[in-house]
Design a protein around this motif. Structure first.
Motif, PDB file in Angstrom:
ATOM      1  N   UNK B  99      -2.705  24.477  -3.797  1.00  0.00           N
ATOM      2  CA  UNK B  99      -3.243  24.195  -2.457  1.00  0.00           C
ATOM      3  C   UNK B  99      -2.920  22.765  -2.027  1.00  0.00           C
ATOM      4  N   UNK B 102       0.614  22.520  -1.096  1.00  0.00           N
ATOM      5  CA  UNK B 102       0.768  23.133   0.234  1.00  0.00           C
ATOM      6  C   UNK B 102       0.331  22.160   1.332  1.00  0.00           C
ATOM      7  N   UNK B 103      -0.777  21.454   1.085  1.00  0.00           N
ATOM      8  CA  UNK B 103      -1.232  20.479   2.082  1.00  0.00           C
ATOM      9  C   UNK B 103      -0.206  19.371   2.298  1.00  0.00           C
ATOM     10  N   UNK B 106       2.523  20.686   4.437  1.00  0.00           N
ATOM     11  CA  UNK B 106       2.132  20.735   5.848  1.00  0.00           C
ATOM     12  C   UNK B 106       2.201  19.365   6.510  1.00  0.00           C
ATOM     13  N   UNK B 107       1.808  18.350   5.747  1.00  0.00           N
ATOM     14  CA  UNK B 107       1.910  16.985   6.275  1.00  0.00           C
ATOM     15  C   UNK B 107       3.382  16.613   6.476  1.00  0.00           C
ATOM     16  N   UNK B 110       4.323  17.868   9.650  1.00  0.00           N
ATOM     17  CA  UNK B 110       3.668  17.140  10.743  1.00  0.00           C
ATOM     18  C   UNK B 110       4.358  15.812  11.014  1.00  0.00           C
ATOM     19  N   UNK B 112       7.454  15.105  10.379  1.00  0.00           N
ATOM     20  CA  UNK B 112       8.806  15.362  10.874  1.00  0.00           C
ATOM     21  C   UNK B 112       8.835  15.237  12.401  1.00  0.00           C
ATOM     22  N   UNK B 113       9.752  14.433  12.884  1.00  0.00           N
ATOM     23  CA  UNK B 113       9.885  14.315  14.323  1.00  0.00           C
ATOM     24  C   UNK B 113       9.115  13.155  14.926  1.00  0.00           C
ATOM     25  N   UNK B 114       8.251  12.539  14.108  1.00  0.00           N
ATOM     26  CA  UNK B 114       7.548  11.352  14.583  1.00  0.00           C
ATOM     27  C   UNK B 114       8.331  10.103  14.224  1.00  0.00           C
ATOM     28  N   UNK B 186      -1.289   7.631   8.229  1.00  0.00           N
ATOM     29  CA  UNK B 186      -2.479   8.457   8.023  1.00  0.00           C
ATOM     30  C   UNK B 186      -2.114   9.718   7.256  1.00  0.00           C
ATOM     31  N   UNK B 187      -1.030  10.360   7.666  1.00  0.00           N
ATOM     32  CA  UNK B 187      -0.577  11.539   6.914  1.00  0.00           C
ATOM     33  C   UNK B 187      -0.250  11.175   5.463  1.00  0.00           C
ATOM     34  N   UNK B 189      -1.525   8.741   3.734  1.00  0.00           N
ATOM     35  CA  UNK B 189      -2.784   8.498   3.015  1.00  0.00           C
ATOM     36  C   UNK B 189      -3.351   9.800   2.471  1.00  0.00           C
ATOM     37  N   UNK B 190      -3.325  10.842   3.315  1.00  0.00           N
ATOM     38  CA  UNK B 190      -3.840  12.135   2.863  1.00  0.00           C
ATOM     39  C   UNK B 190      -2.948  12.727   1.765  1.00  0.00           C
TER      40      UNK B 190
END
Lengths: 241, 241
Positions: B99, B102-103, B106-107, B110, B112-114, B186-187, B189-190
């Protein structure tokens, strides 16, 4: 002392269910206290949450041991087997809820003494209320073996997730507006994430209730993760429009 | 097909241990791939991690069911009982590792593209290497029932925590230096927090190995949480000195 040396199977099951109720009550109050400690800057309360979580961990170990010994000694079948499995799973979820409350309490201690704006914690209190409602509802549903209620709780987890996503964006905006907010907002982001995960554990418990009553495992396909990790947030100049 | 209809107890135990080895291998590769996806901006690989995690969840459900049925049918005692309990616990930890991978994936999607600076991900790759080393070592220790190795793994978790704490501070500094870094950091950090928790699960598995071999439960008193949540970080003007 005139205790029975050998308990009946039903007595053992009742003891396990009572253990879950007790753990649930303690987990609820840890979450409540941790959020209060965060919102009111109450370091003493935060310390108490951290201490009390050790007791919840011990309760989980004890319940797990009892459930496993019962499995091995009684060879339960069907519903009885599922009762023991449900105790194993739910006690695990409640132990994790306590850990998450402890983490919030630690963040409350960390924020204390920093540049600290009360208004920033409102959003966290709001999502915490919803998560606590979910947790209370699912413990009631377990006590009543109520699968209709447990289905509602599963569905309502999306509200927790949506609230978290909006709070995540809000906190990021505060960070961009004023760098002095960055440290506090980062802690609050983690607190919000912890609360969102408390909601996930309520949902896990709801799924265990479904399994307990029906014998059917719910597949884990539902959307239970927050959307902030899948959404590319473009915080360009227009973000605060 | 000339399979035995009734398996021996040892065969059942071996099947469970083989299931853990298989889950472990898959969990390791999910962590590895998720961090690669993050570091190299590889969206396709991130998607694959998210898809593959469903398989790991299913493996965990299957193993759990097998272990519980074995507990209920075979009434194992002592070491045999602990073998089944260890499978329950370790499969739960490995499912959580999946899990967390997977997180991270996902980050990766997220971010990507920033606005995206490669140099910011180095610290995350570094802590991920250490966590993966821990995970691999603990799976080897389980296969070998090696409690000396498992004790080392428990002790080394502090290194993961220390690295996470320093990375946390570093990422906060980047956020304060340039608000355009805030969203990506922030991403990250998570992601770093997820990796630190993968280290915690390796430690949990190490404790389960100790219990499996000795029958003794380790108390949960060791420091396993990151220090960022207990340290009040004063990021004043002197922070970058």
């Amino acid at each position: 002392m005139s205790e029975h040396i050998v308990k009946s199977f039903d007595e053992e099951l009742q003891e396990l269910a009572a253990g879950i109720a007790e753990m649930g009550g303690l987990a609820e109050s840890l979450v409540d206290d941790s959020v209060t400690a965060l919102a009111r800057n109450n370091g003493e309360l935060a310390q108490e949450v951290i201490r009390t979580d050790i007791r919840l961990d011990q309760m989980q170990r004890d319940l797990e041991e009892k459930a496993i010994i019962m499995l091995a000694r009684r060879q339960p079948m069907a519903l009885d087997l599922r009762q023991a499995v449900a105790v194993l799973r739910i006690s695990g979820d409640l132990e994790r809820v306590g850990d998450l409350a402890k983490n919030i309490a630690k963040r409350a201690l960390a924020i204390d003494g920093q540049f600290n704006s009360k208004s920033l914690t409102h959003g966290v209190e709001h999502i915490a209320e919803l998560a606590m409602t979910q947790l209370k509802a699912v413990l009631d549903a377990y006590a009543a073996r109520d699968i209709a209620a447990s289905a509602q709780i599963r569905a309502r987890d999306q509200e927790v997730d949506a609230l978290y996503t909006s709070l995540f964006r809000e906190l990021l905006t505060y960070m961009m507006e004023d760098p002095r907010n960055i440290s506090q907002c980062t802690h609050l982001l983690f607190c919000a994430k912890n609360i969102e995960r408390i909601g996930d554990h309520a949902t896990n418990i709801a799924e265990t209730i479904h399994y307990l009553v029906t014998g059917e495992q719910l597949s884990d396909e539902r959307v239970k993760d927050d959307l902030t990790s899948t959404t590319s947030m473009d915080f360009g100049p227009a973000a605060n429009d």
